[in-house]
Enzyme design. Structure first.
Site, PDB file in Angstrom:
ATOM      1  N   ARG A 121      56.672  34.863 -40.489  1.00 12.16           N
ATOM      2  CA  ARG A 121      57.916  34.863 -39.449  1.00 12.16           C
ATOM      3  C   ARG A 121      59.114  34.019 -40.495  1.00 12.16           C
ATOM      4  O   ARG A 121      58.694  33.009 -40.736  1.00 12.16           O
ATOM      5  CB  ARG A 121      57.607  34.345 -38.341  1.00 12.16           C
ATOM      6  CG  ARG A 121      56.565  35.496 -37.565  1.00 12.16           C
ATOM      7  CD  ARG A 121      56.535  35.078 -36.158  1.00 12.16           C
ATOM      8  NE  ARG A 121      57.773  35.009 -35.317  1.00 12.16           N
ATOM      9  CZ  ARG A 121      57.816  34.776 -33.922  1.00 12.16           C
ATOM     10  NH1 ARG A 121      56.828  34.376 -33.358  1.00 12.16           N
ATOM     11  NH2 ARG A 121      58.929  34.824 -33.385  1.00 12.16           N
ATOM     12  N   SER A 167      70.153  33.515 -32.222  1.00 10.84           N
ATOM     13  CA  SER A 167      68.452  32.752 -32.006  1.00 10.84           C
ATOM     14  C   SER A 167      68.618  31.665 -31.218  1.00 10.84           C
ATOM     15  O   SER A 167      69.444  30.517 -31.852  1.00 10.84           O
ATOM     16  CB  SER A 167      67.903  32.474 -33.339  1.00 10.84           C
ATOM     17  OG  SER A 167      66.874  31.951 -33.228  1.00 10.84           O
ATOM     18  N   ASP A 315      62.612  39.729 -25.537  1.00 11.19           N
ATOM     19  CA  ASP A 315      61.282  39.743 -25.281  1.00 11.19           C
ATOM     20  C   ASP A 315      60.778  40.557 -24.327  1.00 11.19           C
ATOM     21  O   ASP A 315      59.639  40.970 -24.108  1.00 11.19           O
ATOM     22  CB  ASP A 315      60.947  38.052 -24.956  1.00 11.19           C
ATOM     23  CG  ASP A 315      61.204  37.267 -25.880  1.00 11.19           C
ATOM     24  OD1 ASP A 315      61.344  37.414 -27.190  1.00 11.19           O
ATOM     25  OD2 ASP A 315      61.009  35.988 -25.657  1.00 11.19           O
ATOM     26  N   LYS A 342      59.188  39.392 -34.747  1.00 12.27           N
ATOM     27  CA  LYS A 342      58.650  38.738 -33.781  1.00 12.27           C
ATOM     28  C   LYS A 342      57.228  38.544 -34.052  1.00 12.27           C
ATOM     29  O   LYS A 342      56.827  38.817 -35.174  1.00 12.27           O
ATOM     30  CB  LYS A 342      58.706  39.653 -32.548  1.00 12.27           C
ATOM     31  CG  LYS A 342      60.320  39.516 -31.813  1.00 12.27           C
ATOM     32  CD  LYS A 342      60.932  37.938 -31.782  1.00 12.27           C
ATOM     33  CE  LYS A 342      62.220  38.035 -31.373  1.00 12.27           C
ATOM     34  NZ  LYS A 342      62.782  36.828 -31.090  1.00 12.27           N
TER      35      LYS A 342
HETATM   36  O1  SPQ Z   1      57.673  31.575 -29.747  1.00 14.43           O
HETATM   37  P1  SPQ Z   1      57.843  32.876 -30.253  1.00 14.43           P
HETATM   38  O2  SPQ Z   1      56.471  33.490 -30.639  1.00 14.43           O
HETATM   39  O3  SPQ Z   1      58.913  33.000 -31.025  1.00 14.43           O
HETATM   40  O4  SPQ Z   1      58.009  33.652 -28.723  1.00 14.43           O
HETATM   41  C1  SPQ Z   1      59.009  34.993 -28.448  1.00 14.43           C
HETATM   42  C2  SPQ Z   1      57.882  35.523 -27.227  1.00 14.43           C
HETATM   43  O5  SPQ Z   1      57.907  36.768 -27.161  1.00 14.43           O
HETATM   44  O6  SPQ Z   1      57.373  34.935 -26.535  1.00 14.43           O
HETATM   45  C3  SPQ Z   1      59.242  35.688 -29.542  1.00 14.43           C
HETATM   46  F1  SPQ Z   1      58.155  36.079 -30.351  1.00 14.43           F
HETATM   47  O7  SPQ Z   1      59.989  34.394 -27.619  1.00 14.43           O
HETATM   48  C4  SPQ Z   1      61.049  33.447 -28.094  1.00 14.43           C
HETATM   49  C5  SPQ Z   1      62.188  34.404 -28.126  1.00 14.43           C
HETATM   50  O8  SPQ Z   1      62.184  35.717 -28.750  1.00 14.43           O
HETATM   51  C6  SPQ Z   1      61.041  32.352 -27.523  1.00 14.43           C
HETATM   52  C7  SPQ Z   1      62.545  31.599 -27.702  1.00 14.43           C
HETATM   53  C8  SPQ Z   1      62.487  30.256 -27.333  1.00 14.43           C
HETATM   54  O9  SPQ Z   1      62.073  29.764 -26.599  1.00 14.43           O
HETATM   55  O10 SPQ Z   1      63.553  29.588 -27.827  1.00 14.43           O
HETATM   56  C9  SPQ Z   1      63.593  32.407 -28.284  1.00 14.43           C
HETATM   57  C10 SPQ Z   1      63.343  33.631 -28.663  1.00 14.43           C
HETATM   58  O11 SPQ Z   1      63.418  33.814 -30.164  1.00 14.43           O
HETATM   59  P2  SPQ Z   1      64.623  33.742 -31.093  1.00 14.43           P
HETATM   60  O12 SPQ Z   1      64.145  34.059 -32.498  1.00 14.43           O
HETATM   61  O13 SPQ Z   1      65.531  34.658 -30.634  1.00 14.43           O
HETATM   62  O14 SPQ Z   1      65.349  32.475 -30.765  1.00 14.43           O
END
Ligand code: SPQ
Length: 426
Positions: A121, A167, A315, A342
């Protein structure tokens, strides 16, 4: 572990789901750098959040975990100590991105690693702006950074940075670094992303402002430990919203779910698809909106999902694909290329696995086109060690003819321990 799921209609239930993953991570991180104790009720005991606890324990923070609550004995803004060994974030992108921001500003060096999925990632999105702030990283190859990598803590300076992708993790990493920087850090978002970091920081005594698309982070001298109540995770509730909508004669009430407007894209989409869904008993807890969500069996129709809605449901796209499969007509999802980075490439894994059950899904560069089909047939499927893929298949299986098998099904523990038990209870 192989999980077998059989079809079921008439789902009835009135229950809550485990605590919000994003809020649980942040409660430990911010509690650790606050002064005094932070007591957390409703903390998610999922593998990802336990990785966050483990990382902060390695940096000298005492964290007590009981069935009732998690207590973080915060040591203040400068109380973290050099980690006793490499910080292992396991499968958690949130842990990796957010602590990188925090560690960039400490007066010690640290090393971060994680599992095979986390090592794929991208970290550039975080390291590029942090380097602009003065941070230093070890382990870059061809201008790219992936775990494992090292961080040399530095005195940082505030910057104005426009996020190239929406993000919350990148935004939060920069906010955490910005708390320690000299001068203001301003982050411009292309689209609004989840704002739990900003809400919790302000709740603990910081001053993070929102002006249009800008988030303005002022350096902080002290944060104050407080009690935090974590609401049920809307991303976990989403599986039962869709189950309630697609399974005949169902009526489910999901209690005490976080409905922060940056996370409610799933409700918007289900309403657009014609679902019978109601929000009840809305209130604010620790700065976060919380409510009960009622859902009944509904006839769904196809919809278009794109633009600024995407970060509000990123998600939930795998489970939305399940809903779309049982809808009349076509659902088009665009602007969701982030799904490719992801826990798995969720455009590909959703298409591959739901197609095994008979779904009609076409992958596109930035999303998918899903044609509603009348019925699905149980088959042997693969989770790809992605919790959201396993849970989405499990809900689709409730509407399949015959038995569905999910291989490597235990990955649901990442965000939703006992998920299969909840299904059995329904
Ligand atoms: O923690 P992780 O593995 O990245 O978890 C995911 C998930 O599906 O639970 C994504 F794979 O959620 C992220 C989400 O997609 C959790 C998150 C946060 O807590 O800030 C933000 C999102 O990611 P991003 O890359 O869009 O900031």
């Amino acid at each position: 572990m192989k999980k077998e799921i059989f079809p079921k209609n008439g789902l009835k239930g009135n229950f809550t789901v485990p605590g919000d993953k994003s809020i649980s991570h942040r409660s430990v991180m911010l509690g650790s750098i606050a002064s005094g104790d932070t007591e957390i009720y409703g903390f998610l005991m999922g593998a990802d959040c336990l990785s966050t606890i483990d990382c902060f324990r390695k940096m000298g923070i005492n964290i007590d975990v009981t069935d009732e609550k998690v207590t973080v004995h915060g040591k203040g803004m400068y109380g973290l100590s050099s980690p006793s060994s490499t910080l292992d974030v396991g499968n958690s992108g949130t842990t990796m991105r957010l602590i990188t921001g925090l560690l960039s500003a400490q007066d010690f060096n640290s090393n971060i690693t994680g599992d095979s999925s986390i090592q794929k990632r991208p970290m550039n999105r975080v390291s590029i702006p942090l380097k602009e702030m003065g941070a230093e990283f070890e382990g870059e190859k061809d201008g790219k950074l992936f775990a494992p990598f090292g961080i040399h803590g530095k005195k940082l300076k505030g910057i104005h940075y426009t996020l190239p992708v929406a993000s919350a993790q990148v935004k939060s990493a920069l906010i955490l670094a910005g708390l320690y920087a000299e001068g203001e850090t301003v982050i411009t978002e292309p689209e609004a992303t989840r704002d739990h970091t900003e809400i919790m920081l302000n709740y603990l005594g910081a001053n993070i402002e929102h002006k249009d698309k800008d988030i303005i982070c002022h350096p902080v001298k002290e944060l104050y430990g407080k009690t935090i109540y974590v609401p049920g995770d809307i991303s976990s509730a989403a599986y039962f919203m869709v189950a309630g909508a697609i399974c005949e004669n169902s009526h489910i009430i999901l209690k005490n779910i976080g409905i922060n407007p940056t996370r409610t894209g799933i409700i918007t989409v289900l309403k657009n698809m014609g679902a019978d869904i109601n929000i009840l008993n809305e209130k604010t807890v620790c700065g976060e909106l919380v409510a009960d969500i009622e859902i009944k069996s509904s006839k769904l129709k196809g919809t278009v999902i794109e633009g600024d809605l995407i970060p509000k449901l990123i998600d939930e796209i795998p489970i939305i694909a399940v809903a779309a499969t049982f809808a009349e007509g076509t659902t088009i999802i665009r602007n969701a290329e982030e799904l490719k980075v992801k826990e798995s490439n969720r455009i590909k894994t959703v298409k591959d696995e739901l197609s095994k059950l008979g779904a009609d899904i076409t992958e596109t560069d930035d999303g998918m086109i899903i044609k509603g089909v009348n019925s699905l047939k149980g088959a042997e499927t693969e989770s790809h060690n992605d919790h959201r893929i396993a849970m989405s298949i499990a809900i689709a299986a409730l509407k399949c003819e015959g038995k569905t098998i999910i291989n490597n099904s235990e990955c649901v523990d990442i965000s939703f321990p006992n998920f299969y038990h909840y299904i059995e209870e329904l």
